[in-house]
Enzyme design. Structure first.
Site, PDB file in Angstrom:
ATOM      1  N   ASN A   1      35.475  26.940  -8.028  1.00 33.02           N
ATOM      2  CA  ASN A   1      34.771  27.838  -8.919  1.00 33.02           C
ATOM      3  C   ASN A   1      35.695  28.337 -10.036  1.00 33.02           C
ATOM      4  OD1 ASN A   1      32.673  29.540  -9.895  1.00 33.02           O
ATOM      5  ND2 ASN A   1      31.927  29.841  -7.811  1.00 33.02           N
TER       6      ASN A   1
ATOM      7  N   HIS B   1      60.568  32.580  -4.681  1.00 31.94           N
ATOM      8  CA  HIS B   1      61.996  32.854  -4.817  1.00 31.94           C
ATOM      9  C   HIS B   1      62.523  33.333  -3.475  1.00 31.94           C
ATOM     10  CE1 HIS B   1      62.241  32.610  -9.231  1.00 31.94           C
ATOM     11  NE2 HIS B   1      61.004  33.058  -9.195  1.00 31.94           N
TER      12      HIS B   1
END
Length: 192
Positions: free
Chosen positions: A93, A123
């Site tokens: 969608n 990270h």
């Protein structure tokens, strides 16, 4: 401390001399991100009923022919595209984001609600490594899964066949087949 799933952002020798120069692997990824960002910008500006233009741009973004029955409602965002593996009859969608550098697979018949986000990069938590490295892990979504609006699927997650991810769920752990997960830290609420 770097491991196999750590990508160095800067060239360490040049960084030691005070120069912030991108490492080779990061630079190649960065160049692909720029290329795909331009393509998705074009895709998201195409009139909704121009199927030929949307298909052409999606083929270029994904780097291969589209699977049968694929439906993607723009706006659509991906940072790499080449590592986004979409099965037949997948429905995506509006406003979804796929950060797919480490690989995202959506099995046959997967339905993705608006504004869902799939993230394969991050990270390290260690502050000394955070600005020096990226971490990565693939996402695997089995057949016939339904992912609700605004859900966020984090690196390394596998979602089992027929599972349902509730709207707004943050999925940080694997999801068993035939189960519903919900919540800010998605947890199994029931199984069948």
């Amino acid at each position: 401390m770097a491991s196999d799933n750590f990508m160095q952002i800067h060239d360490p020798e040049l960084l030691a001399r005070g120069e912030r120069v991108l490492g080779a692997e990061f630079k190649a990824m960065h160049e692909r991100v720029l290329q795909v960002s331009a393509l998705t910008s074009r895709l998201n500006a195409v009139p909704f009923d121009d199927e030929a233009a949307k298909t052409s741009l999606l083929v270029e973004i994904l780097g291969r022919p589209l699977p049968a029955g694929l439906t993607i409602y723009p706006p659509f965002y991906t940072d790499h595209g080449l590592n986004l593996d979409l099965g037949e009859r997948v429905f995506i969608n509006q406003g979804c984001t796929f950060l797919d550098y480490a690989g995202i697979r959506l099995g046959r018949g997967v339905m993705v609600g608006p504004k869902a986000t799939f993230i394969t990069m991050g990270h390290p938590v260690d502050p000394e490594e955070r600005r020096r490295f990226l971490t990565d892990a693939p996402i695997d979504v089995a057949d016939n899964v339904w992912i609700g609006a605004g859900a966020m699927i984090l690196p390394g997650v596998s979602i089992g066949r027929d599972a349902v991810i509730a709207a707004g769920a943050v999925v940080a752990d694997d999801v068993p087949a035939s189960s519903l997960v919900s919540g800010a830290k998605a947890t199994v609420r029931r199984s069948w």
